[in-house]
Enzyme design. Structure first.
Site, mmCIF file in Angstrom:
data_model
loop_
_atom_site.group_PDB
_atom_site.id
_atom_site.type_symbol
_atom_site.label_atom_id
_atom_site.label_comp_id
_atom_site.label_asym_id
_atom_site.label_seq_id
_atom_site.Cartn_x
_atom_site.Cartn_y
_atom_site.Cartn_z
ATOM 1 C CB ALA A 140 4.642 2.491 -4.823
ATOM 2 C CD GLN A 200 -3.025 -0.406 -0.146
ATOM 3 O OE1 GLN A 200 -3.146 0.773 -0.431
ATOM 4 N NE2 GLN A 200 -3.613 -1.363 -0.845
ATOM 5 C CB SER A 201 4.252 1.937 -1.268
ATOM 6 O OG SER A 201 5.029 3.082 -1.537
ATOM 7 C CG ASN A 202 0.646 6.500 1.108
ATOM 8 O OD1 ASN A 202 -0.481 6.238 0.721
ATOM 9 N ND2 ASN A 202 1.012 6.363 2.376
#
Ligand SMILES: Cc1ncc(COP(=O)(O)O)c(C=O)c1O
Length: 359
Positions: free
Chosen positions: A102, A98-100
């Site tokens: 990325a 859930q990387s912001n």
């Protein structure tokens, strides 16, 4: 006249002119892309649970954009300028599933006509379809290619990204690798610049903060903010509430960036690395954190996220109450670094908390 600030994506990289107080730093980026909506609002805020004599402010970096919102886009202004300078046609980066960072990278890269590959870690073994929850929906909407790894493999993230880069090079592509969270020296400049933004607001309005506080996940935001206040000779203290890893890891990362910038190694004089708020683990929420997140949303309309800002805000308020001496004054600026979309992958966890508050 149409300037590059009225263009999306920006037509070109602008030559970067560092603030006067930062011109003595040892490494200064050559170019910057205007990708973030700046300046972000800086507002006085009255969150729930704040004592009446606290003067809390909020820096709205959750409003740096929509799909590109959050702190990472400030770093990407410098990182993607570097990618274009090197004639890259593809960017590669990494993070949790859930990387912001990325998601912001994928969206900004696409706007610039670059392809994007994301090496993303999750608890489960990689599956053919990683799903469309939260940030993943946006990653995939803009056409990012996902390379799933497990958290056990994540310490080797640089090697995984290097493998993807080699494969792309073999296919004739020109990849540019951005480290976790965009927390390289170039990325730091996004937050050195943010200090210039804050100083301008301070001068224009006479606002003066004794302390800044925010989430510390990969360290680049804290490193940049602290480098900025140090270089500007501004006597504010930066409280970096740790939401993953530990004090030693971040002290060393910030020290390394400071040394590269020629700022020396006395990071503790400027940065207060705040342990104790990783809670149940990186990205894992505890009921009291989610309760404060929901309570804050219901009282102020400001939406925090479960992984970074929710924990950082919980940590800041807890420390202001339990350890007021840790802060230089009572006027504290909370740096909201975004993260909204992760909430859309947490509906099951949030449902009971929301229902309880609705009763
Ligand atoms: C919403 C949000 N806030 C804060 C952070 C932490 O910033 P940094 O990685 O620069 O420490 C991140 C990313 O890691 C993030 O996505």
């Amino acid at each position: 006249m149409i300037s590059s600030q009225n263009m999306w994506p920006p037509a070109r990289t602008e030559p970067y002119l560092a603030p006067e107080w930062a011109r003595g730093l040892a490494v200064i980026p050559r170019g910057r892309l205007r990708l973030a909506r700046l300046p972000t609002p800086t507002e006085r805020w009255r969150p729930p649970d704040a004592d009446p004599d606290w003067d809390i402010w909020i820096k709205r970096d959750d409003l740096t954009g929509l799909v590109t919102s959050g702190n990472k886009i400030r770093k990407l202004e410098f990182l993607l300028a570097e990618a274009l300078e090197q004639s890259a046609d593809t960017v590669i980066t990494c993070g949790g599933i859930q990387s912001n960072h990325a998601r912001a990278t994928a969206a900004a890269a696409r706007a610039l006509g670059l392809d994007c590959h994301l090496v993303l870690a999750a608890n489960s073994a990689p599956v053919a379809d990683p799903g469309l929850g939260g940030n993943l929906l946006l990653d995939r909407l803009v056409g990012a290619r996902i390379h799933r790894i497990t958290w056990e493999e994540y310490p080797e993230r640089s090697a995984h990204m290097a493998t993807v880069a080699r494969e792309l090079q073999a296919a004739g592509r020109r990849p540019f690798v951005i480290p976790e969270g965009g927390s390289s020296l170039a990325g730091c400049w996004g937050y050195i610049e943010a200090i210039q933004e804050l100083l301008a607001e301070q001068r224009a309005h006479g606002w003066d903060w004794a302390d800044l506080a925010g989430a510390c996940g990969s360290g680049g935001t804290a490193a940049g903010l602290a480098a900025g206040v140090r270089a500007a000779g501004w006597p504010v203290r930066v409280h970096a509430v740790i939401v993953s890893r530990d004090v030693e890891y971040f002290r060393e990362l910030i020290r390394r960036h400071w040394l590269d910038l020629g700022l020396g190694s006395a990071v503790d004089e400027t940065v207060d690395l705040v342990p104790g708020y990783v809670g149940a683990g990186y990205g894992v929420s505890q009921p009291q954190e989610l309760e404060r997140l929901v309570h804050t949303a219901r009282r102020t309309g400001v939406i925090l996220d479960p992984v970074y800002t929710g924990k950082a805000f919980y940590g800041m308020i807890s420390e202001m109450r339990a350890n007021p001496g840790r802060f230089q004054g009572r006027r504290v600026l909370f740096w909201h670094t975004g993260g909204l979309f992760a909430l859309f992958d947490r509906q099951d966890e949030l449902a009971p908390v929301i229902r309880r508050m609705e009763e």
